[in-house]
Scaffold this motif. Structure first.
Motif, short mmCIF file in Angstrom:
data_model
loop_
_atom_site.label_atom_id
_atom_site.label_comp_id
_atom_site.label_asym_id
_atom_site.label_seq_id
_atom_site.Cartn_x
_atom_site.Cartn_y
_atom_site.Cartn_z
N LEU A 15 0.83 -1.21 0.00
CA LEU A 15 0.00 0.00 0.00
C LEU A 15 0.86 1.25 0.00
CD1 LEU A 15 -2.89 -0.97 2.44
CD2 LEU A 15 -3.11 -0.39 0.03
N ALA A 16 1.94 1.23 0.79
CA ALA A 16 2.83 2.38 0.83
C ALA A 16 3.47 2.62 -0.54
CB ALA A 16 3.91 2.18 1.90
N LEU A 17 3.88 1.54 -1.18
CA LEU A 17 4.47 1.66 -2.52
C LEU A 17 3.43 2.17 -3.52
CD1 LEU A 17 6.58 -1.63 -2.61
CD2 LEU A 17 7.47 0.71 -2.58
N LEU A 18 2.21 1.67 -3.35
CA LEU A 18 1.14 2.12 -4.24
C LEU A 18 0.89 3.62 -4.09
CD1 LEU A 18 -1.14 1.30 -6.23
CD2 LEU A 18 -2.60 0.88 -4.24
N MET A 19 0.99 4.08 -2.84
CA MET A 19 0.75 5.49 -2.59
C MET A 19 1.83 6.36 -3.23
SD MET A 19 -2.12 5.56 -1.33
CE MET A 19 -2.23 7.33 -1.18
N LEU A 36 -7.29 8.72 1.17
CA LEU A 36 -7.62 7.66 2.11
C LEU A 36 -6.59 6.54 2.08
CD1 LEU A 36 -11.48 7.43 1.61
CD2 LEU A 36 -10.27 8.24 3.62
N GLY A 37 -5.91 6.41 0.95
CA GLY A 37 -4.87 5.40 0.86
C GLY A 37 -3.81 5.53 1.95
N PHE A 38 -3.61 6.77 2.41
CA PHE A 38 -2.63 6.98 3.49
C PHE A 38 -3.13 6.42 4.82
CE2 PHE A 38 0.18 9.23 0.94
CZ PHE A 38 -0.44 10.25 0.24
N ALA A 39 -4.46 6.38 4.95
CA ALA A 39 -5.04 5.95 6.23
C ALA A 39 -5.30 4.45 6.28
CB ALA A 39 -6.36 6.70 6.49
N LEU A 44 -5.90 -0.96 8.87
CA LEU A 44 -5.59 -2.39 8.86
C LEU A 44 -4.92 -2.82 10.17
CD1 LEU A 44 -4.21 -3.11 5.29
CD2 LEU A 44 -6.33 -3.95 6.29
N VAL A 45 -4.03 -1.97 10.68
CA VAL A 45 -3.36 -2.27 11.94
C VAL A 45 -4.39 -2.36 13.07
CG1 VAL A 45 -1.87 -1.26 13.70
CG2 VAL A 45 -1.07 -1.40 11.36
N LEU A 46 -5.33 -1.42 13.08
CA LEU A 46 -6.37 -1.43 14.12
C LEU A 46 -7.18 -2.73 14.07
CD1 LEU A 46 -7.88 2.19 13.93
CD2 LEU A 46 -6.12 1.32 15.46
N LEU A 66 1.22 4.94 11.14
CA LEU A 66 0.83 6.22 11.76
C LEU A 66 1.50 7.38 11.02
CD1 LEU A 66 -0.98 7.04 14.08
CD2 LEU A 66 1.01 7.06 15.57
N ILE A 67 2.73 7.19 10.61
CA ILE A 67 3.45 8.23 9.86
C ILE A 67 2.75 8.50 8.53
CG2 ILE A 67 5.59 8.70 8.58
CD1 ILE A 67 7.09 7.32 10.88
N LEU A 68 2.31 7.41 7.90
CA LEU A 68 1.62 7.58 6.61
C LEU A 68 0.37 8.44 6.75
CD1 LEU A 68 1.79 4.03 4.96
CD2 LEU A 68 3.20 6.01 4.50
N VAL A 69 -0.27 8.35 7.90
CA VAL A 69 -1.49 9.13 8.10
C VAL A 69 -1.21 10.62 8.00
CG1 VAL A 69 -3.27 9.71 9.80
CG2 VAL A 69 -2.62 7.33 9.47
N PHE A 70 -0.01 11.03 8.41
CA PHE A 70 0.32 12.46 8.31
C PHE A 70 0.27 12.97 6.86
CE2 PHE A 70 0.97 13.65 12.52
CZ PHE A 70 1.60 12.63 13.20
#
Lengths: 549, 259
Positions: A15-19, A36-39, A44-46, A66-70
C-alpha cells in the motif's frame, strides 16, 4: 501467527508503494478520496490487532502506518514523498527487527502462573487444613513456567500447571485448557502421554498383599517372550527396588487420598524407565529372573486400558436400571447432572428440571419394585459430581427421615474457625423402602457424588464398597479464566455434621470418608479383572447382597 | 459556531430517529441483562443485583453503547448531507471549520451522553429484584465507565470520519458493515487489546472474578475490584489520540472537499 504478521507487513508495504505511485499521478485537489490510501494501513493495523494482539517487535509497522497518516494532511507533494518514504522505511525494516527480537510473539506463561498463583494463595480454602506452603510451591514451580516461556512450549506450561495442581492433593484443584470438550481432552491426554513413559508391553498393579504384579501383558510381545505373564511379581525396575520406584511416582490418576494413590502407584512406575529397562521378577517357578525390556512408543493406550479395567467406570445411561437377578436391580448413577448430561455446560438448574429428574427416578424405583427388586445396587463409579442441590433430591427418595447432607460455611474472624451458615438436609419421601442398598464407588466418585455417598452412608440399609475410597474432594469449586488455561480450586468450605471439613484429606493425606467395605484387590480380583474381564466389584456386591439373607 | 450549534440543536431535538435508536438499543440492553440474570427465576438464589450487572458490562452494556455511538454519529453527522443544508451554511459565509466542528461537537455530545445513559440506566431494573448488591463498588464501575466514554468519543470520531468521506448514509453504513465483517472473518477469538475499539471496550471491564457454587445452588461470584490503572491510562491515552486523529482527518477532508 507469524504468517498473519507477514501478511500485515506485506499489505502495508504494498500500500505504501502504491501510494508513491498515486502521489505521483493523482491531483489530490481533485481526487480527494485518494488520500484515504494513506489511512488504510493504519486502519488495517487497528483491525489486525483485534485478534493477533499487540506485538512490540512490530512497532515498525504500527509507527510506519501512523506516519503515513500524516501524509493525509499535506498538500505539498514533496513533503508527501518524504513522509511517505519515512513511513515505508519503518514498515519495511520491521521483519529485520522482529526476527532478531527474542521475545517475538512470546506467550508469558510466567505472568499467567503468577496471576493464578496469587488468586489461589488468597482464596484457596484449605491452605491451613492441608498445610500448604505456597511460598515453597512458588519457588518450585516458577522456574518451570520460566522454562516454558524460554522454549515457548504450551505443553510444558500445561504440564507445569498440572503438576502444580497435583501438589495440593485435592481433586478440586486442576486446570483445563481449550475452548471445547475435545480440546480440553486433547490437552489432558497430551499431558498424560508425556507422563506415563514408554510401553514395555505390560502394566503394573499392586495387590492387596503389597506385591506389585504384571498386568495387561501384551501377548506375543517382547516381554511375553522373555517370560513375563499376568500375575507374576516384579521386584525391581530399572535398577531400583519396586517399593522405592513406587514412592517416586506422581499421584496420577488419583489424588485426594494416599490410599487411592497407593492403589494406582504401580501404573506410573514404568514412567521412570528409559528405552531399555532392566527388571527383575519372580517367574512362574518362583525363581527370580533378570531381563531387559525395550520401551516402544508411549504407554498411554496400555495405561488407559489397565486403568479402565481397574476403575470400571459406569458408562450406562444415567438413571437407567436393569434387573441383574430376581430380586436385585442395578441402577446407574454416573452423573449428578440433569438427565445424564455429562457435558460440563451449565444445565438449566430450575425446579422444573429437578422435578423431571426426580420423577424419572421415582418411576424407575417403582418399576424396579414391580419387577420384584428389593435389593438395589447403585453404581456410582466414575460419577464426577455436578450439582450439589441434586443430592437432597435424589437422597430423599431413599430416606424416611431428614438426613444431614452438608453445611457450607463462612470464616468467623472471632473464633478463627469456619462455621456453618447454611445446612442442607434431605426430606423424607422414601420411595424405595427399606431394602438393602449397595453403592459402588471408585476413586473417580467425586465432589457432589461423594457428598451423596456420605449422606447415604448414614442410612442403616446402605453399604458402600469399592476397591478404593472415593476421590476425597468435597469443597465448593471456584474457577478463574487465565490467558491459556482455566484454573479451578476449592474456594468454598463444606462441613460435616460435626462442623469439621467434609471428606477432604488434611495434611495426613487421608480422606475422611472410608467406604464400609474396601474390596481387597487380591489374586482372585486380579484374575477376574485381567484374565476374565469381569466386573469384580459388581460381582462382589451381588454376592454380598445374596449373603445378606 | 453558536448559530450553527443552535440550528443543529433545534433540528436534532425534533429528530425522532435518534430517540428511537437510543430507546431500541436501551431496551435490547435491558433485555439481555434480564435474560442473562433471570431475576424472575425460581432456582436457588443467583444474585440478581445491579452491581452484578456492572460486571457484565464488557459483554453487554459496552458493546451496545459502542454500537449506538457508531450508528448515531453517522446519522447525526450525515443529516445535513442528506438534505443538502450543509451547502446553505457554507453559502451563508460560515467557515468550513466552523460548520464542521459545530456539527461534530454536537454529534459527540449526543453519542457520549447516550452511551453514558445506557451504561448507567440499563442495569437499574435489577434494583427491584435484588437491590444494588456488592459484587462491584460503584466507584469502580464509575471510573471504568468514564474511561469507556473516551472510547465512545473515539468511535464517534471514527464515525464522523467515515460519514465525511462517504457523504451518504448508505455508503457510510455499508463501510461500517464491511469493516465489522472483516473483523468477524479473522481467525481466532478477539483478544482484549486496547488498540482496536471493539476489544478495548471489553478490556476496560475485565475483572479477576471467581465463583463458588454453594450447597443450595446459589452461585456466589466475587470480583477483584482492583482498578487496572495501567490499562485505564493506556486506554484513555489511545482513545484521545485516535479521536484527535480521526477528527483531524475528518476536519481536513471536510475543509478540502468539493461541495
Amino acid at each position: 501467527m507469524i504468517t498473519d504478521d507477514i501478511g500485515l507487513w506485506a499489505v502495508c508495504t504494498l500500500l505504501a508503494l502504491l501510494m508513491f505511485y498515486i502521489v505521483k499521478t493523482i491531483d489530490f485537489s481533485i481526487r480527494l478520496h485518494y488520500r484515504l490510501g494513506f489511512a488504510i494501513p493504519f486502519i488495517l493495523v487497528l483491525w489486525f490487532t483485534a485478534t493477533a494482539g499487540f506485538e512490540i517487535s512490530l512497532m515498525g509497522i504500527y509507527t510506519g502506518s501512523l506516519i503515513l497518516v500524516f501524509c493525509f494532511f499535506l498538500k505539498d507533494k514533496k513533503k508527501m514523498y518524504r513522509i511517505l518514504l519515512a513511513g515505508l522505511v519503518c514498515i519495511a525494516i520491521t521483519p529485520v527487527i522482529a526476527l532478531h527480537y527474542k521475545d517475538y510473539r512470546i506467550t508469558h506463561y510466567t505472568d499467567e502462573f503468577q496471576a493464578g498463583f496469587e488468586s489461589m494463595k488468597e482464596h484457596y480454602i484449605l491452605t491451613d487444613y492441608k498445610q500448604i506452603d505456597f511460598d515453597a510451591l512458588y519457588a518450585e514451580y516458577l522456574p518451570r513456567f520460566e522454562a516454558a516461556d524460554d522454549s515457548r512450549s504450551f505443553p510444558q506450561a500445561y504440564a507445569a500447571w498440572t503438576d502444580f495442581c497435583l501438589a495440593f492433593f485435592d481433586g478440586h484443584v486442576y486446570v483445563t485448557a481449550g475452548t471445547s470438550e475435545e480440546a480440553i481432552r486433547l490437552n489432558r491426554d497430551t499431558y498424560y502421554k508425556s507422563q506415563v513413559g514408554a510401553d514395555y508391553g505390560f502394566s503394573l498393579v499392586t495387590l492387596s498383599d503389597g506385591r506389585t504384579v504384571f498386568a495387561n501383558v501384551e501377548p506375543n510381545g517382547e516381554a511375553y517372550d522373555l517370560g513375563i505373564r499376568n500375575g507374576l511379581e516384579l521386584t525391581s525396575f530399572d535398577g531400583v527396588d519396586i517399593q522405592t520406584a513406587k514412592a517416586h511416582t506422581k499421584p496420577i490418576p488419583a489424588v485426594g487420598d494416599s490410599g487411592n494413590v497407593s492403589f494406582y502407584q504401580s501404573l506410573m512406575v514404568t514412567a521412570s524407565g528409559s528405552s531399555h529397562a532392566d527388571l527383575t521378577f519372580i517367574d512362574a517357578r518362583g525363581t527370580e529372573q533378570a531381563i531387559t525390556v525395550t520401551g516402544t512408543s508411549d504407554n498411554y493406550n496400555r495405561y488407559r486400558q489397565t486403568l479402565d479395567l481397574l476403575q470400571h467406570n459406569n458408562e450406562d445411561t444415567n438413571l437407567s436400571y436393569k434387573m441383574i437377578s430376581d430380586d436385585t436391580a442395578l441402577l446407574s448413577l454416573n452423573s449428578m447432572l440433569v438427565e445424564g448430561d455429562i457435558t460440563y455446560e451449565h444445565a438449566e438448574a430450575t425446579n422444573e428440571s429437578y422435578s423431571g429428574m426426580k420423577a424419572l427416578l421415582q418411576e424407575q424405583l417403582q418399576n424396579m419394585k414391580e419387577d420384584g427388586a428389593h435389593k438395589l445396587i447403585l453404581d456410582m463409579r466414575g460419577n464426577g459430581g455436578g450439582y450439589l442441590d441434586m443430592i437432597p433430591v435424589i437422597a430423599s427418595l431413599f430416606t424416611d427421615s431428614e438426613v444431614f447432607v452438608a453445611s457450607n460455611a463462612a470464616y468467623n474472624e472471632q473464633t478463627k474457625r469456619y462455621e456453618p451458615v447454611q445446612t442442607v438436609y434431605t426430606s423424607a419421601e422414601n420411595i424405595w423402602g427399606n431394602g438393602e442398598i449397595v453403592i459402588l464407588v471408585n476413586s473417580n466418585t467425586a465432589s457432589a457424588a461423594e457428598i451423596f455417598v456420605h449422606t447415604m452412608m448414614q442410612l442403616p440399609n446402605v453399604t458402600v464398597m469399592g476397591f478404593t475410597k472415593t476421590c476425597g474432594s468435597a469443597m465448593m469449586v471456584s474457577g478463574m479464566e487465565l490467558s491459556n488455561v482455566n484454573l479451578y480450586f476449592s474456594g468454598g468450605m463444606t462441613l460435616d455434621e460435626t462442623g469439621e471439613v467434609l471428606i477432604d484429606a488434611d495434611a495426613s493425606r487421608i480422606s475422611m470418608m472410608t467406604p464400609d467395605i474396601i474390596i481387597p484387590f487380591d489374586e482372585d480380583a486380579f484374575h477376574a479383572v485381567f484374565e476374565n474381564g469381569e466386573d469384580y466389584v459388581l460381582d462382589y456386591a451381588v454376592s454380598y447382597l445374596e449373603h445378606m439373607h | 459556531m453558536r448559530a450553527i450549534w443552535r440550528s443543529q440543536t433545534y433540528q436534532l431535538k425534533r429528530e425522532a430517529s435518534i430517540y428511537i435508536i437510543w430507546a431500541v438499543l436501551m431496551s435490547v440492553c435491558v433485555c439481555i441483562i434480564l435474560f442473562s440474570t433471570k431475576p424472575w427465576g425460581t432456582e436457588a438464589g443467583v444474585t440478581y443485583t445491579v452491581s452484578y450487572a456492572w460486571t457484565m458490562a464488557g459483554d453487554c452494556q459496552a458493546p451496545i453503547a459502542m454500537f449506538f455511538a457508531l450508528i448515531t454519529s453517522i446519522l447525526v453527522m450525515g443529516m445535513d448531507y442528506a438534505n443538502q443544508t450543509i451547502n446553505y451554511d457554507l453559502l451563508a459565509g460560515y467557515e468550513r471549520k466552523t460548520v464542521f466542528f459545530g456539527r461534530a461537537l454536537l454529534t459527540i455530545l449526543i453519542t457520549v451522553s447516550g452511551a453514558a445513559l445506557i451504561m448507567l440506566l440499563a442495569p437499574l431494573p435489577l434494583a427491584a429484584a435484588g437491590g444494588f448488591g456488592d459484587s462491584l463498588p460503584l466507584w469502580n464501575y464509575g471510573i471504568r465507565t468514564l474511561v469507556f466514554l473516551l472510547l465512545v468519543l473515539r468511535i464517534t470520531c471514527e464515525g464522523i470520519f467515515i460519514m465525511v468521506v462517504t457523504r451518504k448514509w448508505t455508503s457510510a453504513y455499508i463501510t461500517v458493515a464491511l469493516l465489522v465483517l472483516m473483523e468477524e472473518t479473522m481467525d481466532g477469538p478477539p483478544k482484549n487489546e486496547l488498540i482496536p475499539a471493539n476489544t478495548a471496550g471489553a478490556a476496560l471491564f475485565q475483572f479477576a472474578g471467581w465463583s463458588s457454587l454453594h450447597l443450595n445452588g446459589e452461585i456466589i461470584t466475587e470480583y477483584d475490584a482492583t482498578l487496572p490503572i495501567d490499562t485505564l491510562l493506556l486506554s484513555a491515552g489511545l482513545s484521545i489520540l485516535m479521536a484527535s486523529l480521526f477528527l483531524a482527518m475528518a476536519a481536513f477532508f471536510f475543509s478540502e472537499d468539493d461541495f
